[in-house]
Design an enzyme around this catalytic site. Sequence first.
Site, mmCIF file in Angstrom:
data_model
loop_
_atom_site.group_PDB
_atom_site.id
_atom_site.type_symbol
_atom_site.label_atom_id
_atom_site.label_comp_id
_atom_site.label_asym_id
_atom_site.label_seq_id
_atom_site.Cartn_x
_atom_site.Cartn_y
_atom_site.Cartn_z
ATOM 1 N N GLU A 9 0.826 -1.212 0.000
ATOM 2 C CA GLU A 9 0.000 0.000 0.000
ATOM 3 C C GLU A 9 0.857 1.258 0.000
ATOM 4 O O GLU A 9 0.505 2.260 -0.631
ATOM 5 C CB GLU A 9 -0.925 -0.009 1.223
ATOM 6 C CG GLU A 9 -2.041 -1.045 1.189
ATOM 7 C CD GLU A 9 -1.559 -2.441 1.559
ATOM 8 O OE1 GLU A 9 -2.325 -3.388 1.389
ATOM 9 O OE2 GLU A 9 -0.396 -2.578 2.021
ATOM 10 N N PRO A 42 10.947 -14.083 0.543
ATOM 11 C CA PRO A 42 9.882 -14.129 1.557
ATOM 12 C C PRO A 42 9.267 -12.748 1.772
ATOM 13 O O PRO A 42 9.934 -11.725 1.637
ATOM 14 C CB PRO A 42 10.612 -14.608 2.815
ATOM 15 C CG PRO A 42 11.844 -15.293 2.312
ATOM 16 C CD PRO A 42 12.233 -14.541 1.075
ATOM 17 N N ARG A 43 7.984 -12.733 2.120
ATOM 18 C CA ARG A 43 7.272 -11.471 2.290
ATOM 19 C C ARG A 43 7.789 -10.682 3.487
ATOM 20 O O ARG A 43 7.882 -9.452 3.427
ATOM 21 C CB ARG A 43 5.767 -11.738 2.455
ATOM 22 C CG ARG A 43 4.942 -10.460 2.596
ATOM 23 C CD ARG A 43 3.456 -10.757 2.585
ATOM 24 N NE ARG A 43 2.659 -9.545 2.675
ATOM 25 C CZ ARG A 43 2.298 -8.785 1.664
ATOM 26 N NH1 ARG A 43 2.692 -9.097 0.454
ATOM 27 N NH2 ARG A 43 1.554 -7.706 1.842
#
Length: 294
Positions: A53, A261-262
Amino acid sequence: MLLYLLAPFVLLRLAWRGLRAPAYLRRWPERFGYIEPPLGENVIWLHAVSVGEVQAAEPVIRALLDRHPEYSILVTTVTPTGSAHLTSLFGDDVAHVYAPYDLPGAVGRFLDRVQPKLAIVMETELWPNLFHRCQQHAVPLLLVNARLSARSLAGYRRVRGLARETLAAVTEIAAQSKADAGRFESLGADPATITMTGNLKFEQRIPPSLLERAEVLRRDWGVGRPVWIATSTHEGEDELILDVFRQLRKSFSDCLLVLAPRHPERFEPVAELCRQRGYNTVLRSDHARCTAET
């Protein structure tokens, strides 16, 4: 009342995440609206949950900084990674605090201390107390880059009355697509408040050096070498990816897996998992050279 009863469990989850990512253990008062904003009287507040975002909000924030220098920009996030990404993009040009939990007291303290002239909420964050208090404080509220999946719509329909009241507090909804706009309308949003604007992630400014940087990266990975990029993985997915990768290498023996990885706290455990599977693994953050054996 339900939210207040759930608050202790939210804090326990925050503490649990803090065991792996210590940044979650810091600045807890901000999550309850206890902030000291050195921002002055003219504040535009933008809320972006996390990294994605914040990235989508970049063109909005840059436009606000450019067109309205008389306003201070405050950005709230929920995650430390979102906070870190915001700092990497804007440094001290914008202020940051963690968003308050959707408790009446926390939201009230936050708005009393910030007193924003405008609130901008990115994508799909429908918080009943937050939206209601913005309406009470006469703060125009924009839902920007708004999206609402069919699955989310089904969930909100279980509390249709609450969702309708929450959306009634929104001044304008800038929906990503016609489908998103239709779902907001079916949930009770006033059609007159909905505009279709497309996805802001396509409004990013691409630096002229990007192609050169891509060519350097490609040479580092190996020109002509098959590359599989698995990004934003969650816990439990990396094992599946490595299983498939072992099968892929039977047909593409020189295939390179780029695994991202996030969450940063999982970088080292996932790298160790790759080593345990017998793969010659390098971390990009170590600036180690990627060879044919990697």
